[in-house]
Scaffold this motif. Structure first.
Motif, PDB file in Angstrom:
ATOM      1  N   MET A   1      71.298  46.925  14.216  1.00 54.29           N
ATOM      2  CA  MET A   1      72.734  47.118  14.133  1.00 54.29           C
ATOM      3  C   MET A   1      73.318  46.285  12.986  1.00 54.29           C
ATOM      4  SD  MET A   1      75.007  48.874  15.425  1.00 54.29           S
ATOM      5  CE  MET A   1      76.390  49.125  16.432  1.00 54.29           C
ATOM      6  N   ALA A   3      71.774  45.209  10.301  1.00 54.61           N
ATOM      7  CA  ALA A   3      71.326  45.751   9.010  1.00 54.61           C
ATOM      8  C   ALA A   3      72.166  46.951   8.591  1.00 54.61           C
ATOM      9  CB  ALA A   3      69.853  46.129   9.081  1.00 54.61           C
ATOM     10  N   ARG A   4      72.530  47.793   9.534  1.00 54.55           N
ATOM     11  CA  ARG A   4      73.344  48.972   9.213  1.00 54.55           C
ATOM     12  C   ARG A   4      74.753  48.572   8.786  1.00 54.55           C
ATOM     13  NH1 ARG A   4      72.922  53.123  13.932  1.00 54.55           N
ATOM     14  NH2 ARG A   4      73.839  54.530  12.419  1.00 54.55           N
ATOM     15  N   ARG A   5      75.313  47.590   9.471  1.00 49.51           N
ATOM     16  CA  ARG A   5      76.664  47.130   9.114  1.00 49.51           C
ATOM     17  C   ARG A   5      76.660  46.429   7.756  1.00 49.51           C
ATOM     18  NH1 ARG A   5      79.255  45.100  14.822  1.00 49.51           N
ATOM     19  NH2 ARG A   5      79.489  47.194  15.658  1.00 49.51           N
ATOM     20  N   ALA A   7      74.536  47.008   5.354  1.00 49.70           N
ATOM     21  CA  ALA A   7      74.360  48.069   4.355  1.00 49.70           C
ATOM     22  C   ALA A   7      75.689  48.771   4.082  1.00 49.70           C
ATOM     23  CB  ALA A   7      73.308  49.072   4.824  1.00 49.70           C
ATOM     24  N   LEU A   8      76.482  48.982   5.106  1.00 48.66           N
ATOM     25  CA  LEU A   8      77.797  49.611   4.927  1.00 48.66           C
ATOM     26  C   LEU A   8      78.697  48.724   4.067  1.00 48.66           C
ATOM     27  CD1 LEU A   8      79.861  51.843   5.620  1.00 48.66           C
ATOM     28  CD2 LEU A   8      80.480  50.463   7.620  1.00 48.66           C
ATOM     29  N   ASN A  11      77.456  48.853   0.477  1.00 50.53           N
ATOM     30  CA  ASN A  11      77.830  50.139  -0.135  1.00 50.53           C
ATOM     31  C   ASN A  11      79.316  50.185  -0.479  1.00 50.53           C
ATOM     32  OD1 ASN A  11      75.179  50.998   0.086  1.00 50.53           O
ATOM     33  ND2 ASN A  11      75.534  52.177   1.938  1.00 50.53           N
ATOM     34  N   ARG A  63      67.579  46.232  -1.485  1.00 50.42           N
ATOM     35  CA  ARG A  63      67.516  46.807  -0.143  1.00 50.42           C
ATOM     36  C   ARG A  63      66.654  48.062  -0.111  1.00 50.42           C
ATOM     37  NH1 ARG A  63      72.983  48.841   1.347  1.00 50.42           N
ATOM     38  NH2 ARG A  63      72.242  50.834   0.608  1.00 50.42           N
ATOM     39  N   GLU A  64      66.768  48.873  -1.154  1.00 51.34           N
ATOM     40  CA  GLU A  64      66.040  50.146  -1.208  1.00 51.34           C
ATOM     41  C   GLU A  64      64.643  50.009  -1.803  1.00 51.34           C
ATOM     42  OE1 GLU A  64      67.217  52.910   0.204  1.00 51.34           O
ATOM     43  OE2 GLU A  64      69.004  51.777   0.803  1.00 51.34           O
ATOM     44  N   ARG A 142      68.244  40.260   1.024  1.00 58.18           N
ATOM     45  CA  ARG A 142      67.514  41.511   0.797  1.00 58.18           C
ATOM     46  C   ARG A 142      66.167  41.266   0.120  1.00 58.18           C
ATOM     47  NH1 ARG A 142      69.270  45.147   4.367  1.00 58.18           N
ATOM     48  NH2 ARG A 142      71.504  45.489   4.184  1.00 58.18           N
TER      49      ARG A 142
END
Length: 166
Positions: A1, A3-5, A7-8, A11, A63-64, A142
């Motif tokens: 959770m 990591a997704r936040r 990343a948002l 971005n 990150r990617e 990252r």
């Protein structure tokens, strides 16, 4: 959770400055075409927001997995060497980010103490400069994340040349 936040947030910190630059540049083109006048603040804003875009783009690249694989060499070496390369590359990236963090933070603090503002729009300069230490901090997170996953993958996977030997 988390990591997704994160990343948002990363971005958004890349996309919002990009969108502002695109809109401001478009308005400036229209202003030149219809009114034969250039908006002076657009180049200042564009250059300063580019710092945010570059730093966040580098973080997103980490990150990617876009930074840690020098694939011409990396893909053709055995797992042990690949693991060593991953550690060396990660440590090099971390050293660079540490320097960027320290000098960026020092510069932003000096700008804030002196009350420096941008000439045309009068925004405090540290607002743009703080992208350096923020990007460096996010980049450290990252880079460690990518380094750990790359090292784990190098100890599990075999290179194409090792598989051919079997």
């Amino acid at each position: 959770m988390f990591a997704r936040r994160l990343a948002l947030v990363e971005n958004l910190l890349a996309a919002v400055p990009f969108a502002v630059v695109a809109v401001v540049a478009f308005v400036n083109v229209l202003s030149r075409y219809f009114f034969n006048a250039s908006l002076a603040f657009t180049s200042e804003l564009t250059v300063n927001l580019a710092v945010w875009m570059v730093m966040m783009g580098a973080v997103i690249g980490l990150r990617e997995g876009a930074h840690l694989g020098f694939s011409a060499l990396y893909d053709h070496v055995p797992g042990v060497v690949r693991g060593v390369l991953t550690v060396v590359i990660t440590l090099t990236v971390l050293a660079f980010l540490a320097v960027l963090l320290l000098f960026g933070l020092e510069m932003a603090l000096q700008q804030a103490e002196r009350g420096r503002a941008t000439p045309s729009i009068g925004v405090p300069q540290w607002v743009f400069t703080i992208a350096l230490p923020i990007g460096a901090l996010l980049g450290v997170y990252r880079a460690v994340q990518a380094g750990v996953s790359g090292f784990q993958a190098s100890t599990v996977e075999q290179s194409p040349s090792e598989e051919a030997e079997r």
